[in-house]
Design a protein around this motif. Structure first.
Motif, PDB file in Angstrom:
ATOM      1  N   VAL A 103       0.866  -0.016  -4.613  1.00  0.00           N
ATOM      2  CA  VAL A 103       0.528  -1.257  -5.298  1.00  0.00           C
ATOM      3  C   VAL A 103      -0.879  -1.691  -4.890  1.00  0.00           C
ATOM      4  N   SER A 104      -1.647  -2.176  -5.851  1.00  0.00           N
ATOM      5  CA  SER A 104      -3.003  -2.655  -5.571  1.00  0.00           C
ATOM      6  C   SER A 104      -2.967  -3.830  -4.599  1.00  0.00           C
TER       7      SER A 104
ATOM      8  N   VAL B  45      -1.681  -9.054  -4.283  1.00  0.00           N
ATOM      9  CA  VAL B  45      -1.093  -7.783  -4.701  1.00  0.00           C
ATOM     10  C   VAL B  45      -0.689  -7.873  -6.168  1.00  0.00           C
ATOM     11  N   GLU B  46      -0.492  -6.721  -6.783  1.00  0.00           N
ATOM     12  CA  GLU B  46      -0.126  -6.667  -8.205  1.00  0.00           C
ATOM     13  C   GLU B  46       1.114  -5.807  -8.415  1.00  0.00           C
TER      14      GLU B  46
ATOM     15  N   ARG C  53       0.837  -1.209   0.000  1.00  0.00           N
ATOM     16  CA  ARG C  53       0.000   0.000   0.000  1.00  0.00           C
ATOM     17  C   ARG C  53       0.866   1.250   0.000  1.00  0.00           C
TER      18      ARG C  53
ATOM     19  N   GLU D   8      -5.572  -6.562  -2.400  1.00  0.00           N
ATOM     20  CA  GLU D   8      -6.919  -7.101  -2.197  1.00  0.00           C
ATOM     21  C   GLU D   8      -6.881  -8.135  -1.076  1.00  0.00           C
TER      22      GLU D   8
END
Length: 220
Positions: A139-140, A161-162, A135, A142
């Motif tokens: 970075v994304s 994460v991506e 975060r 979920e």
């Protein structure tokens, strides 16, 4: 007595390596592992380390969760430049472990390996500390909730994460599990409501002969 040291442990393996070996043969599979190891070594930052190769997987370490995520991003970017390369699955965990003779031992190492085993093709899964660092890097992230992992006594909070910049541009050949671009695919077939893309006409032919064998097949 050895002192434990906090590190971020990263396990990366080639998703579908068994399927790729069956589809393209032992020699190409062996060459692929050698190239994967070279790419992993080239992606290392100044304080990152390639600890060891374990079959079709590598174990890496980084000094911090942020450094570990950046290492994974560099490796994914390098793999994206390789034609006909399988998708990878990745697990990261940060915690204390003991280094001995160039290897690492401890619960943190084991947990990172279990997190990687939970990941599916193309996924990067992490634990809470690494998710917080993601975060911070923008970075994304979920949350996946608490997940029971093999040989881990308590459920663990996992996050998707991506950190891989072009992850969404790739599709996976359902036969050999290579990650390819749609533009670079050798063929495309529709089965049910879904399009499937293939690295070679041989894989397209195998799928066409028995599509139900390949759709939603387990990936080793």
């Amino acid at each position: 007595m050895p002192m434990s040291t906090p590190r971020t442990f990263v396990f990366v393996d080639l998703a579908g390596y068994t399927a790729l070996t069956e589809a393209h043969g032992d020699e190409q599979a062996a060459d692929l592992v050698a190239r994967f190891t070279a790419l992993s070594r080239a992606a290392l930052g100044p304080e990152d380390r390639l600890v060891k190769c374990i079959g079709d997987a590598v174990m890496l370490t980084a000094p911090t969760p942020s450094a570990g995520l950046e290492l994974v991003g560099r490796l994914c970017s390098a793999i994206d430049e390789e034609p006909g390369f399988p998708a990878v699955r990745v697990g990261l965990h940060h915690g204390p472990a003991i280094e001995r003779d160039g290897d690492w031992f401890g619960a943190a190492v084991n947990l990172a390996a279990r997190v990687a085993a939970e990941a599916r093709s193309g996924e990067v899964l992490v634990t809470a500390t690494v998710a917080a660092a993601a975060r911070g890097l923008g970075v994304s992230v979920e949350p996946l909730g608490k997940v029971r992992l093999r040989h881990v006594s308590e459920p663990v909070d996992l996050y998707y994460v991506e950190p891989c910049p072009r992850a969404n541009e790739r599709v996976v050949d359902p036969v050999c599990r290579m990650a390819i671009t749609r533009a670079g695919a050798a063929g495309r077939l529709k089965h049910g409501d879904h399009d499937h893309w293939f690295c070679s006409l041989e894989c397209a032919g195998a799928f066409s002969a028995d599509p139900d064998r390949w759709v939603d097949a387990d990936v080793d």
